[in-house]
Design a protein around this motif. Structure first.
Motif, PDB file in Angstrom:
ATOM      1  N   VAL A  39       0.847  -1.188   0.000  1.00 45.66           N
ATOM      2  CA  VAL A  39       0.000   0.000   0.000  1.00 45.66           C
ATOM      3  C   VAL A  39       0.887   1.243   0.000  1.00 45.66           C
ATOM      4  CG1 VAL A  39      -1.755   1.288   1.269  1.00 45.66           C
ATOM      5  CG2 VAL A  39      -1.809  -1.211   1.238  1.00 45.66           C
ATOM      6  N   PRO A  40       0.620   2.231  -0.868  1.00 45.62           N
ATOM      7  CA  PRO A  40       1.431   3.453  -0.876  1.00 45.62           C
ATOM      8  C   PRO A  40       1.451   4.103   0.503  1.00 45.62           C
ATOM      9  CG  PRO A  40       0.010   3.376  -2.801  1.00 45.62           C
ATOM     10  CD  PRO A  40      -0.385   2.237  -1.933  1.00 45.62           C
ATOM     11  N   PRO A  41       2.581   4.666   0.907  1.00 45.64           N
ATOM     12  CA  PRO A  41       2.695   5.263   2.247  1.00 45.64           C
ATOM     13  C   PRO A  41       1.610   6.289   2.551  1.00 45.64           C
ATOM     14  CG  PRO A  41       4.845   5.128   1.182  1.00 45.64           C
ATOM     15  CD  PRO A  41       3.845   4.740   0.150  1.00 45.64           C
ATOM     16  N   VAL A  42       1.189   7.039   1.546  1.00 46.47           N
ATOM     17  CA  VAL A  42       0.168   8.067   1.776  1.00 46.47           C
ATOM     18  C   VAL A  42      -1.117   7.451   2.310  1.00 46.47           C
ATOM     19  CG1 VAL A  42      -1.292   9.774   0.622  1.00 46.47           C
ATOM     20  CG2 VAL A  42       1.127   9.624   0.052  1.00 46.47           C
ATOM     21  N   CYS A  43      -1.436   6.225   1.871  1.00 42.16           N
ATOM     22  CA  CYS A  43      -2.703   5.576   2.230  1.00 42.16           C
ATOM     23  C   CYS A  43      -2.549   4.548   3.348  1.00 42.16           C
ATOM     24  CB  CYS A  43      -3.303   4.889   1.008  1.00 42.16           C
ATOM     25  SG  CYS A  43      -3.459   5.955  -0.427  1.00 42.16           S
ATOM     26  N   ALA A  44      -1.379   4.408   3.893  1.00 41.54           N
ATOM     27  CA  ALA A  44      -1.122   3.327   4.850  1.00 41.54           C
ATOM     28  C   ALA A  44      -2.048   3.384   6.054  1.00 41.54           C
ATOM     29  CB  ALA A  44       0.336   3.372   5.295  1.00 41.54           C
ATOM     30  N   ASN A  45      -2.324   4.580   6.556  1.00 47.13           N
ATOM     31  CA  ASN A  45      -3.157   4.712   7.758  1.00 47.13           C
ATOM     32  C   ASN A  45      -4.648   4.687   7.458  1.00 47.13           C
ATOM     33  OD1 ASN A  45      -0.843   4.994   9.381  1.00 47.13           O
ATOM     34  ND2 ASN A  45      -0.790   7.218   9.045  1.00 47.13           N
ATOM     35  N   SER A  46      -5.017   4.650   6.183  1.00 44.40           N
ATOM     36  CA  SER A  46      -6.437   4.711   5.800  1.00 44.40           C
ATOM     37  C   SER A  46      -6.858   3.502   4.977  1.00 44.40           C
ATOM     38  CB  SER A  46      -6.705   6.002   4.998  1.00 44.40           C
ATOM     39  OG  SER A  46      -6.290   7.144   5.696  1.00 44.40           O
ATOM     40  N   ARG A  47      -6.125   2.403   5.123  1.00 45.70           N
ATOM     41  CA  ARG A  47      -6.400   1.222   4.300  1.00 45.70           C
ATOM     42  C   ARG A  47      -7.838   0.738   4.497  1.00 45.70           C
ATOM     43  NH1 ARG A  47      -2.653  -4.118   4.559  1.00 45.70           N
ATOM     44  NH2 ARG A  47      -1.112  -2.520   4.014  1.00 45.70           N
ATOM     45  N   ASP A  48      -8.330   0.709   5.727  1.00 41.69           N
ATOM     46  CA  ASP A  48      -9.681   0.217   5.991  1.00 41.69           C
ATOM     47  C   ASP A  48     -10.730   1.087   5.302  1.00 41.69           C
ATOM     48  OD1 ASP A  48      -8.617  -1.784   7.511  1.00 41.69           O
ATOM     49  OD2 ASP A  48      -8.911  -0.736   9.426  1.00 41.69           O
ATOM     50  N   TYR A  49     -10.473   2.379   5.223  1.00 42.42           N
ATOM     51  CA  TYR A  49     -11.436   3.276   4.584  1.00 42.42           C
ATOM     52  C   TYR A  49     -11.475   3.052   3.075  1.00 42.42           C
ATOM     53  CZ  TYR A  49     -11.516   5.656   9.078  1.00 42.42           C
ATOM     54  OH  TYR A  49     -11.668   5.934  10.400  1.00 42.42           O
ATOM     55  N   PHE A  50     -10.321   2.815   2.494  1.00 47.36           N
ATOM     56  CA  PHE A  50     -10.299   2.526   1.056  1.00 47.36           C
ATOM     57  C   PHE A  50     -10.967   1.181   0.755  1.00 47.36           C
ATOM     58  CE2 PHE A  50      -6.771   5.616   1.215  1.00 47.36           C
ATOM     59  CZ  PHE A  50      -7.206   6.477   0.210  1.00 47.36           C
ATOM     60  N   ARG A  51     -10.910   0.255   1.711  1.00 44.02           N
ATOM     61  CA  ARG A  51     -11.609  -1.016   1.531  1.00 44.02           C
ATOM     62  C   ARG A  51     -13.122  -0.769   1.462  1.00 44.02           C
ATOM     63  NH1 ARG A  51      -9.715  -3.501   5.618  1.00 44.02           N
ATOM     64  NH2 ARG A  51      -7.903  -4.354   4.528  1.00 44.02           N
ATOM     65  N   ASP A  52     -13.595   0.212   2.234  1.00 41.03           N
ATOM     66  CA  ASP A  52     -15.015   0.564   2.187  1.00 41.03           C
ATOM     67  C   ASP A  52     -15.395   1.127   0.817  1.00 41.03           C
ATOM     68  OD1 ASP A  52     -17.635   1.130   3.620  1.00 41.03           O
ATOM     69  OD2 ASP A  52     -17.087   3.159   3.022  1.00 41.03           O
ATOM     70  N   VAL A  53     -14.521   1.962   0.252  1.00 36.87           N
ATOM     71  CA  VAL A  53     -14.771   2.489  -1.087  1.00 36.87           C
ATOM     72  C   VAL A  53     -14.814   1.349  -2.101  1.00 36.87           C
ATOM     73  CG1 VAL A  53     -13.855   3.948  -2.938  1.00 36.87           C
ATOM     74  CG2 VAL A  53     -13.734   4.727  -0.566  1.00 36.87           C
ATOM     75  N   TYR A  54     -13.894   0.412  -1.949  1.00 31.81           N
ATOM     76  CA  TYR A  54     -13.864  -0.744  -2.859  1.00 31.81           C
ATOM     77  C   TYR A  54     -15.167  -1.539  -2.765  1.00 31.81           C
ATOM     78  CZ  TYR A  54     -12.372  -5.063  -5.101  1.00 31.81           C
ATOM     79  OH  TYR A  54     -12.292  -6.162  -5.925  1.00 31.81           O
ATOM     80  N   ASP A  55     -15.676  -1.732  -1.548  1.00 33.58           N
ATOM     81  CA  ASP A  55     -16.932  -2.456  -1.374  1.00 33.58           C
ATOM     82  C   ASP A  55     -18.084  -1.730  -2.068  1.00 33.58           C
ATOM     83  OD1 ASP A  55     -15.668  -4.405   0.074  1.00 33.58           O
ATOM     84  OD2 ASP A  55     -16.196  -3.562   2.034  1.00 33.58           O
ATOM     85  N   HIS A  56     -18.109  -0.407  -1.962  1.00 27.32           N
ATOM     86  CA  HIS A  56     -19.156   0.356  -2.640  1.00 27.32           C
ATOM     87  C   HIS A  56     -19.064   0.189  -4.157  1.00 27.32           C
ATOM     88  CE1 HIS A  56     -19.819   3.366   0.923  1.00 27.32           C
ATOM     89  NE2 HIS A  56     -20.160   2.119   1.212  1.00 27.32           N
ATOM     90  N   LEU A  57     -17.859   0.256  -4.670  1.00 29.83           N
ATOM     91  CA  LEU A  57     -17.676   0.077  -6.114  1.00 29.83           C
ATOM     92  C   LEU A  57     -18.085  -1.322  -6.555  1.00 29.83           C
ATOM     93  CD1 LEU A  57     -14.240   1.902  -6.523  1.00 29.83           C
ATOM     94  CD2 LEU A  57     -16.419   2.645  -7.496  1.00 29.83           C
ATOM     95  N   ALA A  58     -17.765  -2.327  -5.726  1.00 30.88           N
ATOM     96  CA  ALA A  58     -18.151  -3.699  -6.061  1.00 30.88           C
ATOM     97  C   ALA A  58     -19.668  -3.838  -6.089  1.00 30.88           C
ATOM     98  CB  ALA A  58     -17.544  -4.670  -5.047  1.00 30.88           C
ATOM     99  N   ARG A  59     -20.360  -3.198  -5.148  1.00 28.18           N
ATOM    100  CA  ARG A  59     -21.829  -3.236  -5.141  1.00 28.18           C
ATOM    101  C   ARG A  59     -22.390  -2.577  -6.392  1.00 28.18           C
ATOM    102  NH1 ARG A  59     -23.425  -0.237   0.066  1.00 28.18           N
ATOM    103  NH2 ARG A  59     -25.392  -0.149  -1.073  1.00 28.18           N
TER     104      ARG A  59
END
Length: 321
Positions: free
Chosen positions: A210-230
């Protein structure tokens, strides 16, 4: 055009600052700067490139503003391009937002869109404990806002599809139904072009390296991914339903044509019999049955009418008329 340029410290807003002071705040380890532009000029982008040390290729993409949704990594900076979709009466407008996220800054550039992200900024400022994560959380918040705006479009497409399905068996409505279904299919394609590439890119922010910029927000990006999958699942379902509806409409057209052909064939058979008898009795021979009979002519007409009535009744019974 510059919309705002704000400095934050430990998740709290410090002040609205001029562009010329950006470098001063970037030099402070506990601060980051959030800048928003709309329809930026080349001069503004060049100024931002100098202030944030942006990669020339990423700046070139932001300058053109016609990118496929993607997330690219340039050193310690992420560049994300996303489509902003705006439903119109009979179309979907396509805008774009390009986001640069570095260790101490976030820069968003909007193109051809009336949508704004003031609500995103207010949301982030109401959650200083999350905003303290820095530019990674801001990138998530912007992505989440873009993706959430896709859901009303999905609802609209489903409502339009249901409206078409209600009239799919109406007599004579097949052509208009097919036209509406193809228009829906085109809208679904526009939405898929915005969702599928972005889903693939966001998936890279949730697993593996995971890029360092997003390291602390990985769980939040997983939520975005779930929305896109839906959304993608809904699009697949809508597309399958549209395909089925088009096939049903085409079958309806074929059935209507078959009914017309049956009617034409039935009437052709009736008039064919009448024509055959009239042709036989119309031959110019001297010796013919009933030629000298006073009632020959009306009897022939009565006989032909009886045959035609019998055929009409049989065709009517069989559903051809």
């Amino acid at each position: 055009m510059l919309i705002n340029c704000v400095a934050y410290q430990e998740g709290k807003k410090l002040a609205d600052i001029p562009v010329s002071e950006i470098s001063d705040y970037l030099g402070r380890s506990d601060c980051f700067v959030w800048v928003a532009l709309i329809d930026a000029t080349d001069a503004e982008l060049a100024e931002m490139q100098e202030e944030f040390d942006l990669h020339p290729l990423a700046v070139e993409d932001a300058r053109k503003g016609h990118q496929r949704p993607k997330i690219e990594e340039y050193g310690d900076t992420l560049f994300a391009a996303m489509h902003l979709l705006e439903p119109d009466r009979n179309d979907i407008g396509i805008g774009e937002v390009d986001i640069f996220a570095g260790p101490r800054f976030v820069l968003s550039v909007r193109h051809r869109s009336k949508q704004h992200f003031l609500g995103v900024r207010e949301r982030c400022e109401r959650e200083p404990e999350l905003l303290r994560q820095g530019s990674g959380f801001v990138l998530y918040a912007l992505m989440d806002a873009v993706v959430d705006r896709y859901f009303p479009i999905i609802d609209s497409l489903e409502s339009e599809l249901e409206a078409v399905e209600e009239h799919i068996f109406d007599h004579g409505a097949a052509r208009s139904n097919i036209e509406r279904l193809y228009e829906l299919k085109r809208k679904v394609t526009v939405l898929r072009h915005a969702v599928v590439p972005l889903m693939e890119s966001v998936g890279k922010l949730t697993s593996g390296r995971v890029p360092p910029v997003c390291a602390n927000s990985r769980d939040y990006f997983r939520d975005v991914y779930d929305h896109l999958a839906r959304i993608n699942t809904s699009l697949d379902s809508i597309r399958d339903t549209i395909g089925t509806a088009i096939q049903v409409s085409l079958s309806t057209v074929a059935l209507e044509q078959s009914d017309v052909h049956k009617r034409l064939a039935a009437w052709a058979g009736i008039f064919g019999v009448a024509t055959a008898f009239a042709g036989i009795w119309g031959m110019n021979f001297k010796v013919m049955p009933e030629l000298e009979w006073d009632y020959g002519y009306p009897a022939a007409l009565l006989f032909i009418s009886a045959i035609c009535a019998f055929l009409f009744r049989r065709f009517k019974r069989s559903g051809w008329l």
